[in-house]
Design an enzyme around this catalytic site. Structure first.
Site, PDB file in Angstrom:
ATOM      1  N   CYS A   2       4.042  72.571   5.705  1.00  0.00           N
ATOM      2  CA  CYS A   2       4.813  73.066   6.844  1.00  0.00           C
ATOM      3  C   CYS A   2       6.279  72.702   6.728  1.00  0.00           C
ATOM      4  O   CYS A   2       6.710  72.006   5.810  1.00  0.00           O
ATOM      5  CB  CYS A   2       4.239  72.483   8.135  1.00  0.00           C
ATOM      6  N   ARG A  50       4.429  76.681  10.187  1.00  0.00           N
ATOM      7  CA  ARG A  50       3.120  76.217   9.716  1.00  0.00           C
ATOM      8  C   ARG A  50       2.557  77.044   8.577  1.00  0.00           C
ATOM      9  O   ARG A  50       2.525  78.275   8.642  1.00  0.00           O
ATOM     10  CB  ARG A  50       2.118  76.223  10.880  1.00  0.00           C
ATOM     11  N   GLY A  81       2.214  67.903   6.196  1.00  0.00           N
ATOM     12  CA  GLY A  81       1.446  67.066   5.288  1.00  0.00           C
ATOM     13  C   GLY A  81      -0.048  67.278   5.369  1.00  0.00           C
ATOM     14  O   GLY A  81      -0.545  68.165   6.067  1.00  0.00           O
ATOM     15  N   GLU A  82      -0.736  66.427   4.634  1.00  0.00           N
ATOM     16  CA  GLU A  82      -2.194  66.385   4.646  1.00  0.00           C
ATOM     17  C   GLU A  82      -2.622  64.919   4.602  1.00  0.00           C
ATOM     18  O   GLU A  82      -2.166  64.164   3.737  1.00  0.00           O
ATOM     19  CB  GLU A  82      -2.797  67.101   3.429  1.00  0.00           C
ATOM     20  N   LEU A 266      -3.334  73.429 -11.547  1.00  0.00           N
ATOM     21  CA  LEU A 266      -2.321  73.818 -12.516  1.00  0.00           C
ATOM     22  C   LEU A 266      -2.695  73.147 -13.834  1.00  0.00           C
ATOM     23  O   LEU A 266      -2.762  71.921 -13.909  1.00  0.00           O
ATOM     24  CB  LEU A 266      -0.931  73.377 -12.054  1.00  0.00           C
ATOM     25  N   GLY A 380      -1.015  67.760 -12.118  1.00  0.00           N
ATOM     26  CA  GLY A 380      -1.053  66.493 -12.851  1.00  0.00           C
ATOM     27  C   GLY A 380       0.259  65.745 -12.828  1.00  0.00           C
ATOM     28  O   GLY A 380       0.434  64.771 -13.577  1.00  0.00           O
TER      29      GLY A 380
END
Length: 613
Positions: A2, A50, A81-82, A266, A380
């Site tokens: 967000c 959002r 964030g998470e 990725l 990574g």
């Protein structure tokens, strides 16, 4: 993920400034394409855009703990964030009597602050940057995650604070003009590969430092640290260390697979991204979720390029080997020259500053293609910083050079500054002072030998000066297309553990990242597990170089080109006439990097109308 922005003002009534707050919020639309909102009170205003990832219906923001009326709330949150441990925290908060009305981690963050106050962020495992207005105490909190994965900028004005996920949101308010002073010049030209923590480049703009929060009240604005690395003897033997690294990394990956939207990885064919992909695939298989999708990047003609010290091998064969062994649904994104040129303006707008040229452009195009099929990607990134994979970790002259080891023997763009600009910015002195300040902040271990202490210093420099611009690049470029990139190697528990692992265990037998390779060897084909470090690919694009060279000559012919208010025109002219590459901002060898930087600085000064102070 967000976008967060807002305004604290003790003299103004911000209920009357809705249009200005919406304008600030609108600059972050790319970070949050799914929804936006503004919350206003007399002294505090919060804006939010959002990207819905968890609890698609319940995570609308700004998020208040009570009814819709601004006077009724105890606290309101704008969160980017998470939280990967939000379920455990929710259970703990419910035991304290909190009643939740959503499934979102946003509500967990808010209620954690209501329960634990300023100590709440230390309990979080995740990536986050957020603003919380505590109406009870009349204080604003600006908080950033442990490693600084998510950005948050702020500016202190005469009567309060402006803030935003990106500089563009703060600059949208006339209280912060776009200006560059001598310090900013030194950051841009002398330290583009080792920026100072908390420096926002623009004059008067700061960045919340990793592991810190900014507390703003009527009487003061203070920075408080809630997390830092602590040095201690490492008690585990080689086998135990290897097993614990595997356990921590597997747990980090599994936690970061939580998503209500499509998720991928990725995959570059190196041990770092391949390990993340393999662990993610194994976790999904245990859950019965099917194969994981993976993406890589490539360029026309890349197979014809000879290896060099930075790019030791082509990615494609290793990507194929990893994807086939792990069993991913893989896509290789091919990026032609003309697309790179077209992406340059989008990347400049995404980063709000001159960046890394074609490497940024190719990353933008990769992420744009990934976003067509996924909303979340695991990367990574940061394995080299926490395991010691970069060449400078193994370069004795660089380690003994008395400066940031990646700058040893390299010329920065500061060499091109006009004499009077160099005298004001003092790039050599600025770099030396930055290096000394960085060394002074290293958490020391009593009784540690000189060699091990030097390695500890290098890891600290890597984590606090080298890693931040890489994380910023990934965040800003990915969010410019609405893609959330997660970085399991930045799990602070893994970083804390590895911080105290001796160099002999991290690099057994002198093998770079040997600890990581051995910890995940059973998951990967041998050629991938043992592949030497190979940097992010740069394009062999001839047309890209030709276009930038032509643009540089146009600038030389333009008496009003703003870049030459900073850079010595005749020095640039001499470099081009003699066919010498201009010094660039990156440490990786790239003959076009200096041209990119020169042209981008000019484009940035014009586009952002930057005044020199």
């Amino acid at each position: 993920m967000c976008g967060v922005t807002g305004w604290l003002d003790w003299a103004d009534d911000l209920r009357l400034r809705a249009e200005a707050v919406r304008r600030m919020t609108g600059t972050l639309a790319c970070r949050g394409p799914d929804a936006d909102g503004v919350w206003l009170s007399r002294h505090a205003a919060l804006g939010h855009t959002r990207l819905a990832v968890i609890d698609l219906d319940g995570g609308v923001q700004p998020f208040a703990d009570a009814g819709a009326g601004a006077e009724a709330v105890r606290a309101v949150l704008a969160y980017n964030g998470e939280l990967y441990n939000h379920r455990e925290l929710r259970a703990e908060l419910e035991a304290h009597g909190h009643v939740f009305r959503t499934r979102s981690d946003t509500e967990v963050v808010l209620r954690a602050h209501l329960q634990w106050g300023h100590r709440a962020p230390a309990r979080f495992n995740g990536i986050f940057a957020y603003a919380l207005w505590d109406a009870r105490r009349e204080e604003l909190l600006l908080v950033r995650d442990h490693l600084g994965i998510k950005p948050l900028y702020w500016h202190r004005h005469a009567n309060g604070v402006l803030f935003g996920s990106e500089p563009k949101a703060v600059l949208a308010n006339p209280l912060l003009p776009a200006e560059l002073d001598a310090e900013g010049v030194a950051e841009l030209f002398a330290l583009p590969a080792a920026p100072s923590a908390g420096h926002g480049l623009f004059r008067g703009l700061h960045e919340v430092r990793p592991g810190h929060l900014v507390l703003a009240t009527r009487h003061a604005v203070r920075e408080l640290r809630y997390w830092q690395l602590e040095s201690a003897p490492h008690p585990d033997d080689e086998a135990t260390t290897r097993a614990h690294v595997r356990e921590l990394l597997a747990d980090a990956v599994e936690r970061q697979l939580v998503s209500d939207v499509p998720l991928c990885t990725l995959l570059s064919g190196g041990v770092d991204s391949s390990a993340i992909t393999a662990l993610a695939a194994a976790a999904r298989e245990r859950r019965g979720q099917g194969k994981i999708t993976s993406f890589s990047v490539d360029f026309p003609g890349s197979a014809d390029r000879a290896p060099d010290a930075w790019r030791t091998s082509q990615d494609a064969p290793f990507v194929r080997a990893a994807a086939e062994h792990i069993g991913t649904l893989h896509t290789s994104v091919l990026i032609p020259d003309d697309d790179l040129l077209e992406a340059r303006d989008a990347v400049l707008r995404a980063r709000d500053r001159p960046g890394w040229g074609e490497m940024d452009a190719s990353l933008h195009l990769l992420f744009r293609e990934v976003r067509r099929r996924s909303t979340v990607a695991l990367s990574g990134e940061a394995a080299d910083e926490v395991f010691g994979g970069y060449p400078y970790f193994h370069d004795a002259p660089a380690l003994a050079s008395g400066t940031f080891p990646w700058l040893h023997g390299r010329t920065t763009p500061a060499a091109l500054l006009r004499p009077e600009v160099r005298a004001a910015a003092r790039p050599a002195e600025y770099t030396e002072a930055a290096y000394r300040a960085s060394l002074a902040s290293v958490p020391r271990l009593d009784g540690e030998g000189a060699a091990e202490a030097k390695v500890r210093e290098t890891f600290h420099l890597a984590l606090t000066r080298w890693l931040p611009p890489l994380l910023d690049r990934v965040d800003r470029v990915s969010m410019s297309v609405g893609l959330e990139v997660r970085v399991p190697f930045c799990d602070h528990r893994l970083v804390e553990y590895l911080w105290n692992v001796p160099w002999a265990l991290k690099s057994p037998g002198g093998r770079a990242k040997g600890l990581l390779r051995d910890a995940v060897r059973d998951l990967l084909p041998p050629q991938v597990a043992d592949r030497p470090k190979s940097g992010y690919p740069s394009t062999p694009a001839v047309r890209y170089t030709e276009v930038l060279t032509a643009r540089a000559h146009e600038l030389l012919a333009d008496p009003a080109a703003p870049v030459f208010d900073l850079v010595d025109r005749e020095l640039v002219r001499a470099h081009l006439a003699e066919g010498r590459p201009l010094p660039g901002p990156r440490t990786a060898p790239n003959p076009v990097g200096g041209l990119d930087h020169l042209v981008q600085v000019d484009e940035w000064l014009r586009a952002y109308r930057v005044a020199l102070r």
